[in-house]
Scaffold this active site. Structure first.
Site, PDB file in Angstrom:
ATOM      1  N   ASP A   1     -37.964  32.066   8.508  1.00 10.18           N
ATOM      2  CA  ASP A   1     -38.295  31.100   7.844  1.00 10.18           C
ATOM      3  C   ASP A   1     -39.656  30.723   7.169  1.00 10.18           C
ATOM      4  OD1 ASP A   1     -37.983  28.544   6.202  1.00 10.18           O
ATOM      5  OD2 ASP A   1     -38.197  27.313   8.273  1.00 10.18           O
TER       6      ASP A   1
ATOM      7  N   HIS B   1       0.893  -0.948  -0.046  1.00 10.65           N
ATOM      8  CA  HIS B   1       0.019   0.108   0.013  1.00 10.65           C
ATOM      9  C   HIS B   1       0.932   1.269  -0.165  1.00 10.65           C
ATOM     10  CE1 HIS B   1      -3.129   2.710   0.939  1.00 10.65           C
ATOM     11  NE2 HIS B   1      -3.927   1.781   0.645  1.00 10.65           N
TER      12      HIS B   1
HETATM   13  C1  SPV Z   1     -35.855  22.901   7.262  1.00 10.61           C
HETATM   14  O1  SPV Z   1     -34.858  22.361   7.774  1.00 10.61           O
HETATM   15  O2  SPV Z   1     -35.887  24.268   6.986  1.00 10.61           O
HETATM   16  C2  SPV Z   1     -36.936  22.008   7.316  1.00 10.61           C
HETATM   17  C3  SPV Z   1     -37.101  21.038   8.552  1.00 10.61           C
HETATM   18  O3  SPV Z   1     -37.755  22.299   6.528  1.00 10.61           O
HETATM   19  S1  SPV Z   1     -38.005  21.676   9.770  1.00 10.61           S
HETATM   20  O4  SPV Z   1     -37.182  22.719  10.092  1.00 10.61           O
HETATM   21  O5  SPV Z   1     -38.059  20.604  10.633  1.00 10.61           O
HETATM   22  O6  SPV Z   1     -39.169  21.992   9.220  1.00 10.61           O
HETATM   23 MG    MG Z   2     -37.854  24.240   5.827  1.00  7.10          MG
END
Ligand code: SPV
Ligand code: MG
Length: 431
Positions: free
Chosen positions: A204, A89
């Site tokens: 988000d 190796h």
């Molecule tokens: C994300 O990571 O944005 C998801 C998963 O959609 S959760 O946050 O659990 O909705």
């Molecule tokens: Mg998400």
């Protein structure tokens, strides 16, 4: 005549391999092992030519007497079968992730007095360039895109971790640990809407638009080779989704997961604490079908995410939706839950699998985090996503550092827990 064994895990033969064969030849009959596809993917050295072609290619090399397939990255089975007098190796495995394999070989050889011969690794500019070209090839859209399907076929469970930047991409790409005497690593990356938004200081709620999400993906792609699963939120309007499918496919993204919600989407982990509307079955199935109609390759996957358990609409609703979305063309089902107990997820998986043996199941065990990958796999789960743990570990560490610098009016007190300056300035490889 003595037997000499060496294992190759490459698609391209260069001076380094020829040097190994020349060395091996001095000791006896040379048997080359071709490491199987299954074993190779655990090294992130994903083969771009088939196992059969590799066996044929190695067999044509001068000095090679026989080629065998080595099924596992550890040498137990092959050593038992061949009992080689010598294993040859390159010496480049003394450190790093392959050191555990070296230990395995030494242990096996010592049991019967076999010998390990280590040859100085040839690291000339040509070899370096070939190594880099091979790696770059894996990052090309046509190879990266299809890897997720290949991994689903080959792994008991595909492990994806969140990435939202070049740096987190590098962590997903390069982190390797030893587990049960073998190197282990993540298979894929999840570009989470939560973490991509959070990194930009935004909520988000689909506020970070697709152009910005694509920019994030491109930053990750620049420095990685592993396949990417995009959290596509609701997928937006079906009329827009079809364009985004084409774009993602062209970039080399492997899959988009869209969730059956409509209107103002909020993060699923809020559950019913906030107002969220689930899309109708037909409406969402039509979006999936439109996306499938738009895609041009066989590789790309559109995965339907079902929010029935999150929104407390019940198991029957989740299963009805899963069936309808698969019928509409979905390449996989993601089932989500915010319960701490994995029971409802497992019930869904078992009941879905009883009727559908093949459609991949994806889960995100953020809340039900006691369950292991092995348990999930035994209930038919194909992809497990660690969706937000990198972001959740980085933020408190940074916040603590900021607080302590303010507290002490200097940085000395925090320095011990920081990465050394030498390491941060050499962290990123230069060309
Ligand atoms: C994300 O990571 O944005 C998801 C998963 O959609 S959760 O946050 O659990 O909705
Ligand atoms: Mg998400």
């Amino acid at each position: 005549m003595k037997t000499v064994y060496t294992c190759f895990c490459t698609d391209v033969i260069h001076a380094g391999h020829l040097n190994i064969i020349a060395h091996a030849k001095q000791y006896g009959r040379v048997i080359v092992g071709a490491l199987s596809d299954k074993a190779l993917i655990r090294y992130n050295k994903f083969p771009i030519i088939s196992e059969e072609e590799r066996v044929r290619m190695y067999g044509e090399l001068e000095g090679v007497d026989e080629v065998v397939l080595q099924e596992d990255m550890l040498y137990d089975a092959i050593v038992e079968r061949l009992h080689p007098d010598y294993i040859v190796h390159g010496d480049n495995w003394r450190e790093g992730p392959e050191a555990v394999i070296r230990q395995n070989v030494l242990q096996l050889l010592s049991a019967y007095g076999g010998e390990l011969i280590e040859v100085g690794y040839t690291y000339n500019p040509t070899v370096k360039k070939i190594d880099q070209q091979l790696k770059e090839k894996l990052a090309m859209p046509e190879y990266r895109r299809k890897r997720l399907r290949q991994l689903i076929d080959m792994c008991p469970i595909v492990k994806a971790i969140e990435a939202h930047s070049g740096l987190t991409g590098l962590i997903a790409e390069k982190t390797v640990v030893e587990h049960d005497g073998r190197p282990d690593q993540f298979d894929a990356m999840w570009v989470s809407s939560l973490c991509d938004s959070t990194a930009k200081g935004k909520p988000d709620i689909e506020l970070v638009d697709m152009s910005s999400r694509l920019r994030t993906i491109d930053d990750i792609m620049e420095v990685t080779t592993k396949p990417i699963i995009l959290d596509g939120d609701t997928g937006g309007l079906a009329e827009h989704f079809v364009y985004n499918v084409r774009t993602l496919e062209r970039m080399g993204v492997s899959a988009v997961i869209i969730e059956d919600k409509k209107g103002l989407k909020k993060n699923s982990l809020f559950g019913t604490e906030v107002e969220q509307t689930q899309a109708g079955i037909e409406e969402f199935a039509a979006k999936i079908a439109a996306g499938k109609q738009a895609q041009l390759t066989e590789d790309f996957m559109i995965i339907a995410r079902i929010e029935s358990l999150i929104l407390e609409r019940g198991m029957e609703d989740a299963l009805t939706r899963a069936k309808a979305f698969v019928a509409a063309g979905a390449d996989g089902i993601m089932i989500h839950s915010r319960k701490k107990d994995p029971e409802e997820i497992l019930e869904f998986c078992d009941r879905f699998r009883a009727e559908d043996a093949h459609t991949p199941i994806v889960v995100v065990p953020s809340s039900f985090n006691t369950i292991t990958e092995e348990e999930l796999a035994s209930h038919g789960v194909n992809i497990v996503i660690y969706a937000n743990q990198l972001t959740r570990s980085a933020f408190p560490a940074m916040q603590q550092t900021a607080e302590d610098i303010l507290r002490y009016h200097r940085a000395k007190e925090v320095d011990d827990r920081l990465m050394p300056i030498k390491e941060i300035i050499t962290l990123i490889d230069e060309l």
